[in-house]
Design a protein around this motif. Sequence first.
Motif, short mmCIF file in Angstrom:
data_model
loop_
_atom_site.label_atom_id
_atom_site.label_comp_id
_atom_site.label_asym_id
_atom_site.label_seq_id
_atom_site.Cartn_x
_atom_site.Cartn_y
_atom_site.Cartn_z
N UNK A 255 -13.50 69.54 78.42
CA UNK A 255 -13.81 70.10 79.73
C UNK A 255 -12.56 70.60 80.43
N UNK A 256 -11.46 69.84 80.31
CA UNK A 256 -10.20 70.26 80.90
C UNK A 256 -9.66 71.54 80.27
N UNK A 257 -9.84 71.68 78.95
CA UNK A 257 -9.38 72.89 78.26
C UNK A 257 -10.18 74.10 78.72
N UNK A 258 -11.47 73.92 78.96
CA UNK A 258 -12.29 75.02 79.46
C UNK A 258 -11.79 75.50 80.82
N UNK A 259 -11.40 74.55 81.68
CA UNK A 259 -10.84 74.93 82.98
C UNK A 259 -9.48 75.60 82.79
N UNK A 260 -8.67 75.05 81.89
CA UNK A 260 -7.37 75.65 81.59
C UNK A 260 -7.54 77.09 81.13
N UNK A 261 -8.55 77.34 80.31
CA UNK A 261 -8.84 78.69 79.83
C UNK A 261 -9.06 79.64 81.01
N UNK B 233 -8.32 79.32 84.28
CA UNK B 233 -7.19 79.51 85.20
C UNK B 233 -6.02 80.20 84.51
N UNK B 234 -5.87 80.00 83.21
CA UNK B 234 -4.87 80.72 82.42
C UNK B 234 -5.14 82.22 82.49
N UNK B 235 -6.42 82.60 82.36
CA UNK B 235 -6.79 84.01 82.38
C UNK B 235 -6.57 84.64 83.74
N UNK B 236 -6.63 83.81 84.80
CA UNK B 236 -6.49 84.37 86.14
C UNK B 236 -5.12 84.98 86.38
N UNK B 237 -4.07 84.38 85.80
CA UNK B 237 -2.71 84.83 86.08
C UNK B 237 -2.04 85.58 84.93
N UNK B 238 -2.65 85.57 83.75
CA UNK B 238 -1.99 86.12 82.56
C UNK B 238 -1.53 87.58 82.73
N UNK B 239 -2.30 88.46 83.41
CA UNK B 239 -1.85 89.86 83.49
C UNK B 239 -0.64 90.09 84.40
N UNK C 10 -15.12 75.61 86.30
CA UNK C 10 -14.59 75.05 87.54
C UNK C 10 -15.62 74.16 88.22
N UNK C 11 -16.89 74.42 88.01
CA UNK C 11 -17.94 73.57 88.58
C UNK C 11 -18.47 72.58 87.56
N UNK C 12 -18.75 73.06 86.35
CA UNK C 12 -19.50 72.24 85.40
C UNK C 12 -18.65 71.30 84.57
N UNK C 13 -17.38 71.61 84.36
CA UNK C 13 -16.53 70.66 83.62
C UNK C 13 -16.37 69.37 84.43
N UNK D 41 -5.45 68.37 86.88
CA UNK D 41 -4.20 69.11 86.74
C UNK D 41 -4.42 70.49 86.13
N UNK D 42 -5.56 70.69 85.44
CA UNK D 42 -5.81 71.95 84.74
C UNK D 42 -5.81 73.17 85.66
N UNK D 43 -6.42 73.10 86.87
CA UNK D 43 -6.42 74.29 87.73
C UNK D 43 -5.03 74.77 88.13
N UNK D 44 -4.01 73.89 88.04
CA UNK D 44 -2.67 74.30 88.42
C UNK D 44 -1.80 74.58 87.20
N UNK D 45 -2.11 73.93 86.08
CA UNK D 45 -1.33 74.17 84.87
C UNK D 45 -1.64 75.56 84.31
N UNK D 46 -2.91 75.95 84.33
CA UNK D 46 -3.32 77.23 83.76
C UNK D 46 -2.62 78.42 84.38
N UNK D 47 -2.64 78.56 85.72
CA UNK D 47 -1.97 79.72 86.32
C UNK D 47 -0.48 79.77 86.04
#
Length: 521
Positions: free
Chosen positions: A72-78, A80-86, A173-176, A198-204
């Motif tokens: 579930x944490x990896x799904x959130x990381x995915x 939030x990672x996508x949000x900042x990658x570009x 973000x909701x279901x995990x 921690x995933x919502x902050x690590x991903x970005x």
Amino acid sequence: MTLSEPASHTSTIIEEAPAFVEENKDQEKSSPVQAIPLEDSKDPFLVQFDPNDPRDPKNWSVLFRWYMTAAGGILVLNATFASSAPSNAVPEMMQQFGMSIEVATLTISLFIAGYCVGPLFWGPLSEQVGRRPVFLISFLFYTGFQVGCALSKNTASILIFRFLGGTFAAAPLTNSGGVVGDIWDAKTRGKAMVLFAVAPFAGPAVGPTVAGWIITAGVSWRWIYWVLTIFAGVCLVVVALTMPETYPPAILVAKAKKLRKDTGDDRYYAPLETKNEPFVQRVNNIVGKPFKILFQEPMLLAITIYMSFLYGCLYLLFEAYPIVFTEGHHFDPGVSGLMFLPISIGGFAGVLFYLAVFEPRYERYVDEHAPSLVPPERRLEMTMVGAPLYAVSFFWFGWTSYPSISFWSPLVAGGVMGFAIFCIFLSLFNYIIDTYLFVAASALAASTVVRSIFGAVFPLFARQMFDAMNPRWASTLLGCIALIMTPIPFVLQRYGPFLRSKSKNAPDVPRAVPKKDPEMA
């Protein structure tokens, strides 16, 4: 509301009445706030879990439940990672599509804007069909939208696909968090949630690092979106092959259907099958109720503004860091992307700090205050540590951002910032849950949407602000705003019990009077 009725789960990790009942039960079996009995508990055709039922997620093996928590944490990381990658590919996209800097920044802002829409849709849907179908549907389309970004031929298409991608990426973000609540009891859930949070902050923070090295390698910016496609596709496969349904009411529906089929008796039914809420009332609960509570509660409004400021500043850094490290210190995109890593490292340090210091303290508070509930003000201790550090980190970052000063200084400031963000976010997140109990999901829903709005808007003016004011004074302005907000947890610590007594939404339940803690003196 009875335990047979699934509570609202619009935003994150807690189901309102059931979680409260379970927490009381864990704190003390003789607590005066007793579990609400099922109205139809004597109905032989009402399908429930049997004792030690292997279908009950809380009876699964501990190892598998930790796997589900990590997944579930990896799904959130995915997401939030996508949000900042570009962010590190903005110059290349500007060159190819002839974008202005403001339009190029929308590739980040519109993705986060999708977080404003997604939570209001995916959370309620998961209460009707379960967590697993929502994960499968959302990640299938989310993966497709990443392909759309990679193949986009013009500005309009990439912006549309980014917004739709953010909307579907909001499902974890909701279901995990819901999965964590489904599989752990209240006592263990705290440890599971701190690792998940921690995933919502690590991903970005990781996103620009990966993107920076892709650009440095000299390949097309489109490969950023192909990497996101691969990551999303792998997550889709993980969900499809390894993550079963965890939402108990949905599992009971499947059990009831099997009983009806095996016995030929149509009288068997699950609690979820009896819920028939009018559409207008459901829309009001999903959209209207969270914001009604937000504007009725000065405490919640202050906390939401504070958390939203933190979230907005996190995404603002994706515009500020390139000015300091790429333009100021002349790092290439790959090395410049590495500068974001200390934010994630600081967040993980916050996890260790919480598990080593504050989680044992809170467990002692549970024992001390039993059979009453622990006062929510006990949750504010981490914020009282993190709030001053957060303000200091901006002054530190800004006034050591000169090219003539070693890059290590603003780099370390970012680590302090990440540590402070985690402390504040987790502490206030738990404070909202403990304060509002029965309406915690609605309170968190409003907070999530407002926070996402800040995250979408802040990058739009970040570059203009840092160019016009230079990094020193722009960071000073942000530090001053953070400093103005620093007293919030201290005020709530002092006047929280009085404010809760005047609240329309904070329930009147037995609570112990906060004692002066010699360790905090």
